[in-house]
Each structure stands twice: as C-alpha cells, then as structure tokens.
Scaffold this motif. Structure first.
Motif, PDB file in Angstrom:
ATOM      1  N   ILE A 227       0.590   5.495  21.880  1.00 28.12           N
ATOM      2  CA  ILE A 227       1.155   6.156  20.701  1.00 28.12           C
ATOM      3  C   ILE A 227       0.371   5.637  19.509  1.00 28.12           C
ATOM      4  O   ILE A 227       0.334   4.435  19.259  1.00 28.12           O
ATOM      5  CB  ILE A 227       2.653   5.832  20.549  1.00 28.12           C
ATOM      6  CG1 ILE A 227       3.442   6.377  21.743  1.00 28.12           C
ATOM      7  CG2 ILE A 227       3.210   6.412  19.257  1.00 28.12           C
ATOM      8  CD1 ILE A 227       4.913   5.992  21.742  1.00 28.12           C
ATOM      9  N   GLN A 228      -0.279   6.553  18.768  1.00 30.55           N
ATOM     10  CA  GLN A 228      -1.176   6.104  17.714  1.00 30.55           C
ATOM     11  C   GLN A 228      -1.144   7.060  16.534  1.00 30.55           C
ATOM     12  O   GLN A 228      -0.513   8.113  16.570  1.00 30.55           O
ATOM     13  CB  GLN A 228      -2.604   5.997  18.269  1.00 30.55           C
ATOM     14  CG  GLN A 228      -3.115   7.285  18.895  1.00 30.55           C
ATOM     15  CD  GLN A 228      -4.503   7.127  19.488  1.00 30.55           C
ATOM     16  OE1 GLN A 228      -5.462   6.923  18.758  1.00 30.55           O
ATOM     17  NE2 GLN A 228      -4.605   7.201  20.817  1.00 30.55           N
ATOM     18  N   GLY A 229      -1.847   6.673  15.472  1.00 27.47           N
ATOM     19  CA  GLY A 229      -2.003   7.527  14.296  1.00 27.47           C
ATOM     20  C   GLY A 229      -0.678   7.868  13.648  1.00 27.47           C
ATOM     21  O   GLY A 229       0.234   7.046  13.544  1.00 27.47           O
ATOM     22  N   GLY A 230      -0.559   9.133  13.225  1.00 25.70           N
ATOM     23  CA  GLY A 230       0.629   9.577  12.520  1.00 25.70           C
ATOM     24  C   GLY A 230       1.882   9.600  13.375  1.00 25.70           C
ATOM     25  O   GLY A 230       2.995   9.703  12.845  1.00 25.70           O
ATOM     26  N   MET A 231       1.724   9.495  14.709  1.00 23.20           N
ATOM     27  CA  MET A 231       2.895   9.479  15.573  1.00 23.20           C
ATOM     28  C   MET A 231       3.633   8.147  15.508  1.00 23.20           C
ATOM     29  O   MET A 231       4.846   8.086  15.764  1.00 23.20           O
ATOM     30  CB  MET A 231       2.471   9.780  17.020  1.00 23.20           C
ATOM     31  CG  MET A 231       3.622   9.968  17.990  1.00 23.20           C
ATOM     32  SD  MET A 231       4.735  11.306  17.522  1.00 23.20           S
ATOM     33  CE  MET A 231       3.658  12.716  17.750  1.00 23.20           C
ATOM     34  N   ILE A 232       2.939   7.067  15.129  1.00 27.45           N
ATOM     35  CA  ILE A 232       3.574   5.745  15.104  1.00 27.45           C
ATOM     36  C   ILE A 232       4.757   5.694  14.136  1.00 27.45           C
ATOM     37  O   ILE A 232       5.874   5.331  14.538  1.00 27.45           O
ATOM     38  CB  ILE A 232       2.549   4.640  14.785  1.00 27.45           C
ATOM     39  CG1 ILE A 232       1.543   4.509  15.925  1.00 27.45           C
ATOM     40  CG2 ILE A 232       3.255   3.295  14.553  1.00 27.45           C
ATOM     41  CD1 ILE A 232       0.421   3.526  15.655  1.00 27.45           C
ATOM     42  N   PRO A 233       4.564   6.052  12.835  1.00 25.57           N
ATOM     43  CA  PRO A 233       5.732   5.987  11.940  1.00 25.57           C
ATOM     44  C   PRO A 233       6.836   6.957  12.331  1.00 25.57           C
ATOM     45  O   PRO A 233       8.020   6.662  12.126  1.00 25.57           O
ATOM     46  CB  PRO A 233       5.146   6.341  10.568  1.00 25.57           C
ATOM     47  CG  PRO A 233       3.842   7.013  10.843  1.00 25.57           C
ATOM     48  CD  PRO A 233       3.341   6.414  12.111  1.00 25.57           C
ATOM     49  N   LYS A 234       6.475   8.130  12.906  1.00 28.17           N
ATOM     50  CA  LYS A 234       7.504   9.067  13.384  1.00 28.17           C
ATOM     51  C   LYS A 234       8.392   8.396  14.414  1.00 28.17           C
ATOM     52  O   LYS A 234       9.625   8.423  14.327  1.00 28.17           O
ATOM     53  CB  LYS A 234       6.850  10.305  14.016  1.00 28.17           C
ATOM     54  CG  LYS A 234       6.194  11.287  13.069  1.00 28.17           C
ATOM     55  CD  LYS A 234       5.676  12.486  13.850  1.00 28.17           C
ATOM     56  CE  LYS A 234       5.061  13.544  12.944  1.00 28.17           C
ATOM     57  NZ  LYS A 234       3.801  13.099  12.335  1.00 28.17           N
ATOM     58  N   VAL A 235       7.758   7.781  15.420  1.00 25.18           N
ATOM     59  CA  VAL A 235       8.510   7.179  16.517  1.00 25.18           C
ATOM     60  C   VAL A 235       9.274   5.952  16.049  1.00 25.18           C
ATOM     61  O   VAL A 235      10.447   5.770  16.382  1.00 25.18           O
ATOM     62  CB  VAL A 235       7.557   6.828  17.685  1.00 25.18           C
ATOM     63  CG1 VAL A 235       8.284   5.994  18.741  1.00 25.18           C
ATOM     64  CG2 VAL A 235       6.995   8.099  18.310  1.00 25.18           C
ATOM     65  N   GLU A 236       8.632   5.108  15.242  1.00 25.77           N
ATOM     66  CA  GLU A 236       9.290   3.872  14.794  1.00 25.77           C
ATOM     67  C   GLU A 236      10.536   4.172  13.977  1.00 25.77           C
ATOM     68  O   GLU A 236      11.583   3.553  14.181  1.00 25.77           O
ATOM     69  CB  GLU A 236       8.303   3.028  13.986  1.00 25.77           C
ATOM     70  CG  GLU A 236       7.251   2.344  14.828  1.00 25.77           C
ATOM     71  CD  GLU A 236       6.340   1.449  14.013  1.00 25.77           C
ATOM     72  OE1 GLU A 236       5.815   0.483  14.605  1.00 25.77           O
ATOM     73  OE2 GLU A 236       6.145   1.710  12.812  1.00 25.77           O
ATOM     74  N   GLU A 237      10.425   5.103  13.044  1.00 23.75           N
ATOM     75  CA  GLU A 237      11.590   5.402  12.214  1.00 23.75           C
ATOM     76  C   GLU A 237      12.668   6.106  13.028  1.00 23.75           C
ATOM     77  O   GLU A 237      13.858   5.830  12.875  1.00 23.75           O
ATOM     78  CB  GLU A 237      11.183   6.269  11.013  1.00 23.75           C
ATOM     79  CG  GLU A 237      12.314   6.445  10.040  1.00 23.75           C
ATOM     80  CD  GLU A 237      11.831   6.573   8.605  1.00 23.75           C
ATOM     81  OE1 GLU A 237      12.703   6.614   7.726  1.00 23.75           O
ATOM     82  OE2 GLU A 237      10.621   6.629   8.373  1.00 23.75           O
ATOM     83  N   ALA A 238      12.251   7.026  13.905  1.00 23.41           N
ATOM     84  CA  ALA A 238      13.232   7.731  14.726  1.00 23.41           C
ATOM     85  C   ALA A 238      14.000   6.780  15.630  1.00 23.41           C
ATOM     86  O   ALA A 238      15.201   6.943  15.855  1.00 23.41           O
ATOM     87  CB  ALA A 238      12.531   8.806  15.560  1.00 23.41           C
ATOM     88  N   MET A 239      13.322   5.743  16.139  1.00 17.73           N
ATOM     89  CA  MET A 239      13.986   4.808  17.047  1.00 17.73           C
ATOM     90  C   MET A 239      15.117   4.051  16.368  1.00 17.73           C
ATOM     91  O   MET A 239      16.031   3.580  17.052  1.00 17.73           O
ATOM     92  CB  MET A 239      12.961   3.825  17.631  1.00 17.73           C
ATOM     93  CG  MET A 239      12.103   4.418  18.736  1.00 17.73           C
ATOM     94  SD  MET A 239      11.153   3.151  19.643  1.00 17.73           S
ATOM     95  CE  MET A 239      10.154   2.438  18.345  1.00 17.73           C
ATOM     96  N   THR A 240      15.069   3.931  15.037  1.00 19.50           N
ATOM     97  CA  THR A 240      16.152   3.231  14.350  1.00 19.50           C
ATOM     98  C   THR A 240      17.474   3.979  14.490  1.00 19.50           C
ATOM     99  O   THR A 240      18.537   3.413  14.264  1.00 19.50           O
ATOM    100  CB  THR A 240      15.836   3.050  12.854  1.00 19.50           C
ATOM    101  OG1 THR A 240      15.796   4.333  12.206  1.00 19.50           O
ATOM    102  CG2 THR A 240      14.506   2.349  12.649  1.00 19.50           C
TER     103      THR A 240
END
Length: 276
Positions: A227-240
């Motif tokens: 998981i890299q690039g712009g997908m990282i902040p999407k996934v990290e924030e969604a996981m919260t």
C-alpha cells in the motif's frame, strides 16, 4: 430520528468519474445496494475537472507534496467544477439509472462545517509551514440533516466543499471528509472507490489481489510498500473508524456489476475489505 436501514458511505474520486464505464457501473452498483435495502450517501471530489477548468481560465494548478494550494481565483474554479460540472453530471447519471439522487454541496444546510486550515509543515515540502489558502479543515458534519435526507429515501450526492459558521466557503479534501461523514453516521460500510479497485501485491498480476485485511495486516502492507502513495493516508485515516462504530471499509471499483453488493455481503469477489 432513527435510521433503520444499514448505511453505506461512498467516496468517488474525480479521476474515476472521467470514465463513462466507471460512471455507469457506479450507478448500477449503487442501485444494487439500494435494492438490497441500503441507504447510501455519496461524496465526490473533482481534481482533474478542476485542473482542466483552471487551465481554461489561464490559471496554473499549484500543488505542494500532492496537496492543492487554493487561491481566491482557484476557489471560484473549484466551486464551478466540483459543485457544478461534477455534481450535476454525477447526479444525472444516478437519475438515469432510476435512483432518487439529490445533488448538493457542503454549504447546503451547513452539511460540512469547516474552518480555514492554518499554515502547516508538510512532509516532502521542506521545513517551512505552507499556507494552503482557501482550504479548510472539517469541524463538524450536520448529521441530523443527512439523516433527514436518508429518511426521505433520497441519495445525497455531496460535492466536498466546506462552509464556516460565517458562511465562508473552503476547498476541502474529499478523502478526509468521507471519513468524517462515515464517523458521524456510524456507517455500516465505507467504500473508497478507485480505478484500480483493490490492493494488489503486484499491480500487473490480477491474481495477487488481497481480498481482506485487518488493521495489523494493513499496517504491515504499508510498511512493505504494497500500500503506497496516495492510498496510504486513505487507508490510515479510514482504519481509525473501526473502533468508532463503522462496520467495515473496502477499496473497490464501481466498474464491475454487483461489486458493491459483494463487498457488503463479504463474499470476496471484488475489492479489498478492511475489517477490525
């Protein structure tokens, strides 16, 4: 007011909406969800459409570390592109599919309250704080209004602008906003639609799709660079959201018929589902 149906919050990027097959597939997938008894809230951005319109107006898109700096002139174009072109076209696509789509934006009924983002240091942009101009940070979501729209059995199609208590309009990030909406509604499902439509160990190998990950596995995939690039902040924030009442999260494409329903039912044919 209570909302008895399960609720899906869906984020659609402007890049996805450039493709007619994606738009039509998205509409049919949303229709399948509603026929299965789901309420749906749809949020969209419009980065590519904004870039095109900026160029027509003689403006140059200005980004720092992938984040858009928005001048007053840029904000005028953002409003025209996102709340105008993209919102109207997406709403009409859903209506064409027989869906009760209700086009609106973050200032409508103060759906998305925001304040101006203060200058911040951004990774990859040096040590000095960056002033992003007319960019806002979400402060609150008008949950009661959204629940009222859902109770009327309409599908809110929201252009992600924000508005201050004083009526000042801001350009806001759609990925961040959709997380706030899902949190506010305690959505049963958050769908992040992308052109790729899943997490793959190898983008050139369709068989390498990762069907489901939990939070720890997702963090490991980020560390591994899968998981890299712009997908990282999407996934990290969604996981919260996984500890805050949101049932599950999935990365998926709307191109394939039945993809949203399959993700909602956990059958695993499409996308990547992130679970607690």
């Amino acid at each position: 007011m209570t909302q008895s149906k399960p609720t899906a919050v869906i984020k659609v990027g402007g890049d996805v909406l450039l493709d007619q097959a994606e738009r039509e597939g998205l509409a049919q997938n949303i229709k399948s969800l509603t026929e299965q008894g789901w309420s749906v809230v749809l949020l969209h951005g419009g980065g590519p459409q904004t870039n095109t319109l900026q160029e027509k107006h003689g403006l140059t898109p200005n980004k720092v570390a992938g984040r858009r700096i928005t001048s007053e002139a840029d904000l005028t174009v953002v409003k025209q592109a996102i709340a105008g072109e993209v919102n109207v076209n997406l709403t009409s696509e859903l209506i064409k599919a027989g869906l009760p789509a209700f086009g609106c934006h973050g200032a409508s009924g103060q759906l998305i309250e925001a304040t101006k983002r203060p200058p911040v240091v951004v990774t990859g942009a040096g040590p000095d704080p960056i002033d992003f101009g007319e960019v806002g940070d979400v402060q609150a979501i008008n949950r009661e209004l959204l629940q009222g729209l859902l109770a009327l059995n309409v599908i809110p199609v929201i252009a992600t602008l924000g508005v201050s208590k004083e009526g000042r309009i801001f350009n806001i990030n759609a990925d961040t906003t959709v997380v706030q909406v899902a949190r506010s509604l305690k959505a049963d499902l958050l769908l992040l639609t992308t052109g790729v439509g899943a997490v793959f160990r190898d983008l050139d190998d369709p068989d390498s799709r990762i069907k489901e990950v939990n939070r720890e596995q997702a963090k490991a995939l980020i560390d591994e660079g899968v998981i890299q690039g712009g997908m990282i902040p999407k996934v990290e924030e969604a996981m919260t959201l996984l500890d805050e009442g949101v049932g599950s999260i999935a990365i998926v494409s709307g191109r394939h018929a039945g993809a949203f329903e399959a993700v909602a039912n956990g059958t695993g044919e499409y996308g990547t589902k992130i679970v607690s």
